[in-house]
Motif scaffolding. Structure first.
Motif, mmCIF file in Angstrom:
data_model
loop_
_atom_site.group_PDB
_atom_site.id
_atom_site.type_symbol
_atom_site.label_atom_id
_atom_site.label_comp_id
_atom_site.label_asym_id
_atom_site.label_seq_id
_atom_site.Cartn_x
_atom_site.Cartn_y
_atom_site.Cartn_z
ATOM 1 N N LYS A 89 0.811 -1.776 0.069
ATOM 2 C CA LYS A 89 -0.160 -0.205 -0.152
ATOM 3 C C LYS A 89 1.407 1.859 -0.129
ATOM 4 O O LYS A 89 0.512 2.189 -1.223
ATOM 5 N N ARG A 107 13.319 -9.997 -8.479
ATOM 6 C CA ARG A 107 13.851 -8.529 -8.858
ATOM 7 C C ARG A 107 14.802 -7.867 -6.898
ATOM 8 O O ARG A 107 15.873 -7.357 -7.796
ATOM 9 N N PRO A 135 4.349 -9.407 0.543
ATOM 10 C CA PRO A 135 5.927 -9.208 -0.502
ATOM 11 C C PRO A 135 6.845 -8.967 0.386
ATOM 12 O O PRO A 135 8.594 -8.502 0.733
#
Ligand SMILES: Nc1ncnc2c1ncn2[C@@H]1O[C@H](COP(=O)(O)OP(=O)(O)OP(=O)(O)O)[C@@H](O)[C@H]1O
Length: 370
Positions: free
Chosen positions: A79, A206, A231
């Motif tokens: 967020k 990544r 994540p």
């Protein structure tokens, strides 16, 4: 993995959890470096990205501030990252604050009146803002105006204050707690879902690139599977596995290295840690799988009731390992399987089995000696 349930005490309430979704000190230091900078870099949440992309493009085309955006979802799903991306995509500055930091309407008035035209105001934990501040926000969001109250009692006067057009990005883990008048003032509302394993693998690859860590495909799969759909947890586990790979191996993260590293940190193949497993273990071994009351379960685990209820249970329920029923907590068949235990045979099942295996029994199964 090796796991001695009898000698390993679950973590205490205040202990940092490797699989906790909130940000700890180390996370805060590295997260800035790992945050995707634009929508193209942001992994997963395809629908949210597509919709937000339209909202932002349209605002850019009109040359106006973007509509207010409400982001809801569990901690660590991105967020804050998205709010920064909104500002970057709008080429606007961003101001970051949180609901608990705004206790008085005056605190909010001070922030709002110092915003620049088009600025993004990120208000984390918006559901924890005080009531007067919340009411001030209604007018600010709708009319870019607030009434500042000067004085007290009958002599108090409201001085209107014009605000620059701004974009409020509110974030909440509890969208249901927002009063409807506040919720309705957001032009765009997005709910962030837990990430799929393949998306977490992409996050890990990544982050590994940015941290200059070598990981092969299977290594990323192993970490992703233990990251609880989040994540932030994936990035944290990656850093711990990197440490292990550097100290105990040649620095490359493979499936074997990831699995050995996370065994050291007591995060199992499904992402459960000591606390989660302690709760499940007590439920299965001491209470035959339940139902058992929350308080009794908490005492058996040596934890506060709130810790079991708020820290361990949500993930166990989400994983389908534990069910909350009106009669108490109950383990599911998956919980027995996960801990490698065999559920006890219920008296009813035992009766059926006896009937099946007794000569002349009424069961449908094979009758011995027949
Ligand atoms: N979609 C994503 N792609 C890549 N990395 C992500 C993504 N979402 C989150 N992350 C990473 O996870 C970390 C946590 O994200 P973020 O701080 O935005 O979560 P949050 O939902 O705001 O959490 P909280 O509710 O605790 O504030 C960040 O470092 C970011 O790098």
């Amino acid at each position: 993995m090796d796991w001695d349930e009898n000698t390993t005490a679950p973590p205490t309430e205040g202990e940092e959890r490797l699989v906790g979704a909130g940000a700890d000190g180390e996370d805060q230091a590295v997260e800035a470096a790992l945050r995707p900078k634009d929508l193209g870099e942001f992994i997963g949440q395809a629908k949210v990205r597509e919709q937000l992309d339209l909202v932002l493009r349209a605002a850019r085309a009109r040359g106006s501030a973007a509509d207010h955006v409400l982001l809801s979802g569990a901690p660590g799903l991105g967020k804050t990252t998205l709010s920064m991306i909104i500002a970057a995509e709008m080429d606007a500055p961003i101001r970051i604050t949180s609901g608990p930091a705004i206790q008085h309407a005056g605190d909010l008035a001070a922030i709002l009146s110092s915003l620049q035209e088009g600025e993004v105001l990120f208000l984390d934990e918006i559901h924890r803002m005080s009531r007067p501040a919340e009411e001030m926000l209604y007018m600010a969001m709708e009319d870019y105006r607030v009434d500042v109250i000067v004085g007290k009692g009958p002599g108090a006067t409201a001085i209107p204050l014009e605000l620059p057009a701004f974009t409020l990005v509110g974030a909440t883990t509890r969208a249901g707690l927002l009063p409807p008048p506040l919720r309705d003032r957001f032009g765009f509302t997005a709910h962030m879902e837990y990430y799929e394993p393949a998306e977490l693998e992409a996050v890990i690859h990544r982050s590994a690139r940015l941290l200059d860590v070598s990981t092969d495909a299977e290594g990323a799969v192993e970490i992703a599977g233990r990251s609880r759909g989040t994540p932030r947890i994936a990035n944290r586990l990656l850093r711990r596995v990197r440490d292990y790979a550097q100290v105990k191996a040649d620095g490359v993260i493979t499936r074997e290295i990831a699995s050995r590293a996370l065994a050291v940190y007591e995060v199992d193949e499904r992402g459960l840690d000591r606390l989660d497993r302690g709760v499940l273990h007590a439920l299965l071994k001491l209470f035959g799988g339940g139902p058992v009351g929350l308080s009794t379960l908490a005492v058996a685990v040596g934890e506060e009731r709130e810790t079991v209820e708020e820290v361990a249970e949500p993930f166990l329920v989400r994983e389908g390992l534990l069910a909350r029923t009106p009669r108490g907590r109950v383990a599911t068949p998956a919980a027995w399987a996960h801990l490698g235990l065999v559920p006890p045979v219920s008296p009813q099942q035992a009766g059926q089995q006896t009937a099946r295996h007794t000569p002349g029994g009424t069961g449908q199964g094979p009758v011995s000696g027949a």
